[in-house]
Design a protein around this motif. Structure first.
Motif, PDB file in Angstrom:
ATOM      1  N   ALA A   1      49.371  37.493  40.287  1.00  0.00           N
ATOM      2  CA  ALA A   1      48.953  38.107  39.026  1.00  0.00           C
ATOM      3  C   ALA A   1      48.097  39.335  39.274  1.00  0.00           C
TER       4      ALA A   1
ATOM      5  N   LEU B   1      53.250  32.855  32.580  1.00  0.00           N
ATOM      6  CA  LEU B   1      51.898  33.361  32.346  1.00  0.00           C
ATOM      7  C   LEU B   1      51.828  34.256  31.115  1.00  0.00           C
ATOM      8  N   ALA B   2      52.862  35.034  30.888  1.00  0.00           N
ATOM      9  CA  ALA B   2      52.853  35.939  29.737  1.00  0.00           C
ATOM     10  C   ALA B   2      52.770  35.182  28.419  1.00  0.00           C
TER      11      ALA B   2
ATOM     12  N   ARG C   1      49.120  34.647  27.596  1.00  0.00           N
ATOM     13  CA  ARG C   1      48.318  35.814  27.940  1.00  0.00           C
ATOM     14  C   ARG C   1      47.054  35.925  27.097  1.00  0.00           C
TER      15      ARG C   1
ATOM     16  N   GLU D   1      44.647  37.987  33.753  1.00  0.00           N
ATOM     17  CA  GLU D   1      45.548  38.380  32.668  1.00  0.00           C
ATOM     18  C   GLU D   1      46.624  39.320  33.203  1.00  0.00           C
ATOM     19  N   PRO D   2      47.904  39.034  32.910  1.00  0.00           N
ATOM     20  CA  PRO D   2      48.969  39.918  33.403  1.00  0.00           C
ATOM     21  C   PRO D   2      49.028  41.212  32.604  1.00  0.00           C
TER      22      PRO D   2
END
Length: 250
Positions: free
Chosen positions: A114, A123-124, A127, A233-234
């Protein structure tokens, strides 16, 4: 594992109301709350703090209702809700150590991916819940621990007991029903979230049924939640780096 929960009329009413909300209300409310958070995340500094606080209050309320259902049924034992030592403590301890080790290693790998701008599957979809400040990170860990404890007590302990004691299902059918109810809770993450919740729910329900205790499911649930909610955070999808032209010498 065998359970023979004897629900009283009051306990049945409490559990039925909670189960109906989890099946029909939670997916809708969870989606609305997350969508609202995602819209406000970049413009309201305390949006995530408010969201996490709401989640903490609701989860402990659900856990209190589960314990109330137990207290309202004098003939029901705590072990009917999985509040008991595992049938094989040594094997459970070994699995716990192994799971924590794997979670730590995988968490470091996912963190590096990430931070490097690489894709981390799933992960998104969460988010907006990923912390940016020290306060948010502390709350994220509190939510992860709360989620692991309370969700297992409600979804695995209470709902499986309800399926056996009230609906007359056998243990495995009751466990399958609990997985279904748990799966729809992932609706806020979209279809992939429902699938992911179903897979994780099936794993945790299987561990509960095989050990006769909520201990192992709780530890695994907490470990996975802490890992996921403390990742960086992506970058937004479609974002590209901005390059500054090199300054020309005079």
């Amino acid at each position: 594992m065998t359970v023979s929960p004897d629900f009283s009329a009051a306990s049945t009413a409490v559990t039925a109301a909670l189960g109906a909300y989890l099946l029909l209300g939670e997916p809708w409310l969870g989606r609305r709350l997350y969508d609202s958070l995602a819209r406000r995340r970049d413009t309201e500094p305390r949006a995530l703090v408010g969201y996490f606080t709401f989640v903490l209050v609701f989860w402990w309320l659900f856990a209190a209702l589960a314990l109330l259902a137990l207290l309202l049924s004098p003939a029901m034992a705590a072990s009917d809700l999985g509040i008991a030592a595992p049938e094989s403590p040594v094997s459970t301890a070994v699995v716990i150590v192994a799971v924590v080790a794997v979670t730590v290693v995988s968490g470091r790998k996912m963190h590096d991916l990430a931070e490097g701008g690489r894709n981390v599957p799933g992960l998104a979809s969460i988010r907006a819940m990923l912390p940016r400040t020290a306060q948010e990170r502390r709350l994220a860990i509190a939510v992860a621990v709360t989620d692991g404890i309370c969700a297992e007590l409600v979804y695995r302990g209470l709902l499986i007991a309800f399926g056996v004691g009230v609906l007359g299902l056998d243990l495995y059918a009751a466990a399958a029903l609990s997985v279904l109810v748990y799966a729809v809770a992932g609706f806020y993450q979209g279809r992939s979230g429902v699938i992911a919740f179903a897979v994780v729910g099936a794993l945790l329900a299987g561990l509960y049924v095989s050990t006769g205790s909520l201990l192992l499911p709780v530890v695994i649930h907490v470990a996975l939640s802490v890992r996921d909610l403390t990742l960086p955070e992506p970058e937004p999808i479609g974002s590209v780096p901005t390059y500054e032209p090199a300054a020309k010498g005079s």
